[in-house]
Motif scaffolding. Structure first.
Motif, PDB file in Angstrom:
ATOM      1  N   LEU A  86       0.846  -1.183   0.000  1.00 12.57           N
ATOM      2  CA  LEU A  86       0.000   0.000   0.000  1.00 12.57           C
ATOM      3  C   LEU A  86       0.885   1.239   0.000  1.00 12.57           C
ATOM      4  N   ARG A  87       0.482   2.238  -0.775  1.00 13.19           N
ATOM      5  CA  ARG A  87       1.188   3.521  -0.808  1.00 13.19           C
ATOM      6  C   ARG A  87       0.161   4.643  -0.715  1.00 13.19           C
ATOM      7  N   LEU A  88       0.523   5.713  -0.037  1.00 12.14           N
ATOM      8  CA  LEU A  88      -0.278   6.928  -0.023  1.00 12.14           C
ATOM      9  C   LEU A  88       0.472   7.968  -0.844  1.00 12.14           C
ATOM     10  N   TYR A 101       6.429   5.316  -6.166  1.00 14.86           N
ATOM     11  CA  TYR A 101       6.766   4.015  -5.599  1.00 14.86           C
ATOM     12  C   TYR A 101       6.908   4.048  -4.084  1.00 14.86           C
ATOM     13  N   ASN A 102       7.580   5.054  -3.558  1.00 17.12           N
ATOM     14  CA  ASN A 102       7.793   5.119  -2.112  1.00 17.12           C
ATOM     15  C   ASN A 102       6.667   5.819  -1.361  1.00 17.12           C
ATOM     16  N   HIS A 106       5.200  12.594   3.594  1.00 13.27           N
ATOM     17  CA  HIS A 106       4.465  13.139   4.735  1.00 13.27           C
ATOM     18  C   HIS A 106       3.823  12.058   5.600  1.00 13.27           C
ATOM     19  N   LEU A 107       4.082  10.807   5.274  1.00 17.03           N
ATOM     20  CA  LEU A 107       3.511   9.685   6.020  1.00 17.03           C
ATOM     21  C   LEU A 107       4.385   9.337   7.216  1.00 17.03           C
ATOM     22  N   GLY A 152       6.166  -7.326  -8.942  1.00 17.39           N
ATOM     23  CA  GLY A 152       6.937  -7.352  -7.702  1.00 17.39           C
ATOM     24  C   GLY A 152       6.661  -6.194  -6.766  1.00 17.39           C
ATOM     25  N   CYS A 153       5.802  -5.271  -7.150  1.00 23.16           N
ATOM     26  CA  CYS A 153       5.513  -4.080  -6.349  1.00 23.16           C
ATOM     27  C   CYS A 153       6.775  -3.284  -6.065  1.00 23.16           C
ATOM     28  N   GLY A 154       7.710  -3.263  -7.032  1.00 22.26           N
ATOM     29  CA  GLY A 154       8.968  -2.578  -6.833  1.00 22.26           C
ATOM     30  C   GLY A 154       9.182  -1.380  -7.746  1.00 22.26           C
TER      31      GLY A 154
END
Length: 158
Positions: A86-88, A101-102, A106-107, A152-154
């Motif tokens: 999961l990414r915001l 990707y990252n 602000h998380l 790969g979610c990379g």
């Protein structure tokens, strides 16, 4: 049938009556009773809902800067709970765009400390939760899910 000289049976010719043309409008499936054959069902795997659980309840509008909350992704066939990510992402960026990707800088919390942390839940195939989380800046955030199926979610596009 008749025997031929080579020992193979020959089939007698059969005269076939011509078929009368069918009026195409007679065959239109235009009422419920014409759909009596149940061929089965199918499903499409993926997320169906996002639940924001914050310090002030289930209302996503009540998430505040610095206040802890969790995100639960509901769906069907979400996966094993190990491969999903999961990414915001802070608007104007959208999921899958370059630089996502990252996730957002602000998380704070679980995903900021370990961006590859898997979701948790008793049945990860139907619901996965990430948290506790917090945001250090207000704004419109998109929640991006990588299913881990075939990818790969990379990378940003995953």
């Amino acid at each position: 049938s008749n025997d031929t000289d080579d020992g193979v049976d020959a089939v007698d010719a059969v005269e076939v009556e011509p078929v009368e043309p069918v009026n195409a409008s007679d065959m239109v499936c235009n009422s419920d009773y014409m759909f009596t054959l149940d061929l089965g069902n199918f499903s499409i795997a993926g997320p169906t809902a996002l639940e924001v659980v914050g310090a002030e309840g289930f209302d996503r509008r009540k998430v505040r800067v610095g206040v802890s909350f969790s995100l639960t992704v509901h769906g069907f066939g979400l996966g094993d709970g190990i491969s999903q990510r999961l990414r915001l992402v802070l608007a104007p960026l959208r999921c899958g765009q370059e630089g996502t990707y990252n996730g957002t800088q602000h998380l704070r919390g679980q995903l900021a400390e370990d961006p590859d942390a898997p979701g948790s839940g008793s049945d990860p195939n139907t619901a996965q939760t990430w948290g506790p989380l917090a945001l250090s800046r207000s704004g419109l955030y998109y929640v991006c899910l990588c299913s881990g199926r075939g990818r790969g979610c990379g990378q940003d596009i995953d």
